[in-house]
Design a protein around this motif. Structure first.
Motif, mmCIF file in Angstrom:
data_model
loop_
_atom_site.group_PDB
_atom_site.id
_atom_site.type_symbol
_atom_site.label_atom_id
_atom_site.label_comp_id
_atom_site.label_asym_id
_atom_site.label_seq_id
_atom_site.Cartn_x
_atom_site.Cartn_y
_atom_site.Cartn_z
ATOM 1 N N PHE A 83 23.942 2.934 43.450
ATOM 2 C CA PHE A 83 23.377 2.477 44.717
ATOM 3 C C PHE A 83 22.307 3.455 45.203
ATOM 4 N N PHE A 84 22.564 4.756 45.068
ATOM 5 C CA PHE A 84 21.602 5.765 45.520
ATOM 6 C C PHE A 84 20.418 5.862 44.560
ATOM 7 N N GLN A 85 20.670 5.666 43.284
ATOM 8 C CA GLN A 85 19.575 5.620 42.318
ATOM 9 C C GLN A 85 18.616 4.490 42.651
ATOM 10 N N ASN A 86 19.165 3.384 43.133
ATOM 11 C CA ASN A 86 18.360 2.225 43.500
ATOM 12 C C ASN A 86 17.671 2.409 44.850
ATOM 13 N N SER A 87 18.287 3.204 45.735
ATOM 14 C CA SER A 87 17.824 3.273 47.127
ATOM 15 C C SER A 87 16.953 4.476 47.447
ATOM 16 N N LEU A 88 17.062 5.555 46.672
ATOM 17 C CA LEU A 88 16.356 6.786 47.008
ATOM 18 C C LEU A 88 15.234 7.070 46.015
ATOM 19 N N SER A 89 14.139 7.628 46.526
ATOM 20 C CA SER A 89 12.983 7.951 45.690
ATOM 21 C C SER A 89 12.866 9.453 45.464
ATOM 22 N N LEU A 90 13.942 10.195 45.688
ATOM 23 C CA LEU A 90 13.917 11.649 45.615
ATOM 24 C C LEU A 90 15.124 12.149 44.838
ATOM 25 N N PHE A 133 17.292 0.994 59.242
ATOM 26 C CA PHE A 133 17.196 0.153 58.048
ATOM 27 C C PHE A 133 16.306 0.798 56.988
ATOM 28 N N ARG A 134 16.604 0.485 55.731
ATOM 29 C CA ARG A 134 15.744 0.888 54.623
ATOM 30 C C ARG A 134 14.478 0.032 54.653
ATOM 31 N N GLU A 135 13.356 0.624 54.310
ATOM 32 C CA GLU A 135 12.093 -0.091 54.361
ATOM 33 C C GLU A 135 11.683 -0.566 52.971
ATOM 34 N N THR A 136 10.904 -1.637 52.937
ATOM 35 C CA THR A 136 10.529 -2.247 51.665
ATOM 36 C C THR A 136 9.646 -1.319 50.837
ATOM 37 N N ARG A 137 9.687 -1.526 49.519
ATOM 38 C CA ARG A 137 8.830 -0.777 48.596
ATOM 39 C C ARG A 137 7.772 -1.665 47.960
ATOM 40 N N SER A 138 8.153 -2.918 47.678
ATOM 41 C CA SER A 138 7.255 -3.846 46.994
ATOM 42 C C SER A 138 6.901 -4.998 47.919
ATOM 43 N N SER A 139 5.770 -5.596 47.662
ATOM 44 C CA SER A 139 5.324 -6.703 48.506
ATOM 45 C C SER A 139 6.163 -7.947 48.260
ATOM 46 N N ARG A 140 6.160 -8.813 49.232
ATOM 47 C CA ARG A 140 6.851 -10.096 49.111
ATOM 48 C C ARG A 140 6.318 -10.867 47.902
ATOM 49 N N PRO A 175 18.623 -4.518 39.504
ATOM 50 C CA PRO A 175 17.583 -3.506 39.702
ATOM 51 C C PRO A 175 16.719 -3.704 40.930
ATOM 52 N N TYR A 176 16.838 -4.829 41.600
ATOM 53 C CA TYR A 176 15.995 -5.090 42.769
ATOM 54 C C TYR A 176 16.461 -4.268 43.973
ATOM 55 N N PHE A 177 15.502 -3.811 44.760
ATOM 56 C CA PHE A 177 15.787 -3.107 46.002
ATOM 57 C C PHE A 177 16.102 -4.150 47.068
ATOM 58 N N HIS A 178 17.288 -4.060 47.663
ATOM 59 C CA HIS A 178 17.759 -5.136 48.550
ATOM 60 C C HIS A 178 16.789 -5.452 49.685
ATOM 61 N N PRO A 179 16.193 -4.461 50.364
ATOM 62 C CA PRO A 179 15.221 -4.818 51.410
ATOM 63 C C PRO A 179 14.048 -5.636 50.873
ATOM 64 N N GLU A 216 18.516 -5.102 58.186
ATOM 65 C CA GLU A 216 17.409 -5.432 57.289
ATOM 66 C C GLU A 216 16.857 -6.830 57.567
ATOM 67 N N VAL A 217 17.721 -7.776 57.897
ATOM 68 C CA VAL A 217 17.253 -9.113 58.287
ATOM 69 C C VAL A 217 16.452 -9.013 59.587
ATOM 70 N N TYR A 218 16.940 -8.218 60.518
ATOM 71 C CA TYR A 218 16.253 -8.001 61.799
ATOM 72 C C TYR A 218 14.868 -7.382 61.586
#
Length: 358
Positions: free
Chosen positions: A43-50, A184-191, A256-260, A280-282
């Motif tokens: 989960f942290f591998q997927n969520s963190l960039s550091l 909330f976690r912020e998006t990384r990739s565009s819609r 592998p997708y980032f949930h946000p 995240e929905v909000y």
């Protein structure tokens, strides 16, 4: 600065919130993070960039659940009797282990164990929460009086932190609370990029079905097979690979997708009322078909927030795959709401911590 982050493993909401704060702190200060939790490392591998150190550690009991909506209080009480109370003798080896990390600060997302460790080691501590476990357990006290001693112990522990953040939508305010916006976690990739990866056309309307940190074992999407341009995305226990079947996409639980990014790519979200899902929905102002948890005390607070802030409606868990739900999806998805600028409470938390401790 060496920062220990003790995170509750009750679902993924606490880990999601912690990751949002970690990302923000990394951008404004020189930090090394040590993550203590039993939330899976992927989960942290997927969520963190550091980079970070992951130490598998039980940080609380929370509620032991038989599925995303039903808790087993007998098993929960047995687990609490094993885990509590904390003592120098019982956790001496662990105290020595943590002391070698030379932590400058300990942050806890509702973890009482981290607050106790910080107090014993003389390290400043910070609590981040929208509820605490003593408040949750009070709801069950009449039926389970054995909880009384655990509630009293935890209530004392939650008085220990040097700084206390209460995140909207919150359940209770402490006299020392610093109230912040939803985190909330912020998006990384565009819609557009995510929808292209999912092989969606511009006309397709994506419905994301999510149960937070607890995957869905059972799914029956047959009712949705012939729904024109509606596409449904389900994270499930199986399969281990992505399967795209007509208008239904099944993802493995640790996809592998980032949930946000999935929330942002969707046109409507179906999910249980959990903090990170709601936040995240909000953050993207998506229509939300929510499944309440009647026995969980936090649920009514989240429901009130969702009804006030989002285009939303409620469904029963047994009716997810029904024509009634399909009607609600079509009604909500055709309703628009102007997206307003949302403040991320993670920014507020990171800035205050930086000013105080860095």
């Amino acid at each position: 600065m060496n920062i220990g982050y003790f995170i509750s493993s009750h679902g993924f909401g606490h880990a999601s919130r912690a990751c949002a704060v970690i990302e923000k702190l990394t951008k404004i200060g020189d930090t090394n993070f040590f993550i203590f939790t039993t939330t899976p490392e992927w989960f942290f591998q997927n969520s963190l960039s550091l980079p970070y150190d992951y130490i598998e550690t039980q940080t609380d009991v929370g509620l032991i659940q038989t599925n995303p909506f039903i808790e087993d209080m007998d098993k929960t009480i047995k687990a609490l009797e094993i885990f509590l109370p904390f003592s120098d003798i019982r956790y001496a080896e662990y105290l020595r282990f943590i002391s070698k990390k030379k932590l400058d600060l300990i942050i806890c997302d509702i973890s009482p164990f981290g607050l106790w460790i910080a107090e014993k080691l003389g390290v400043p501590s910070i609590l981040v929460e929208n509820f605490t476990w003593d408040w949750i357990y009070e709801h069950y006290l009449e039926r389970y009086p054995k909880l009384n001693g655990h509630i009293s112990f935890l209530r004392e522990i939650y008085q220990l932190p040097k700084m206390h953040f209460t995140c909207e939508p919150y359940c209770e305010i402490s006299k020392n609370s610093i109230i912040v916006s939803p985190v909330f976690r912020e998006t990384r990739s565009s819609r557009e990029k995510i929808r292209k990866q999912l092989r969606l056309s511009d006309e397709d309307l994506l419905v994301l079905v999510t149960m937070g940190g607890i995957p869905t074992d059972h799914h029956d999407g047959n009712i949705f097979v012939s729904t024109d341009n509606l596409k449904f995305l389900f994270p499930v226990n199986n399969p281990n690979v992505i399967i795209d079947n007509d208008n239904i996409i099944f993802l493995s639980h640790n996809h592998p997708y980032f949930h946000p990014d999935l929330v942002n790519a969707s046109d409507l979200v179906i999910g249980k009322l959990g903090y990170s899902t709601v936040a995240e929905v909000y953050s993207h102002t998506k229509p939300f078909l929510f499944i309440g948890r009647k026995n969980f005390r936090e649920s009514s607070v989240l429901e009130k927030f969702v009804r006030e802030e989002l285009i939303s409606d409620e469904i029963e868990v047994n009716n997810i795959f029904s024509l009634q739900t399909l009607d609600k999806i079509q009604n909500l998805i055709s309703t628009t709401k102007i997206k307003s600028q949302t403040i991320n409470g993670a920014d507020q938390i990171a800035n205050i911590i930086h000013d105080k401790f860095f």
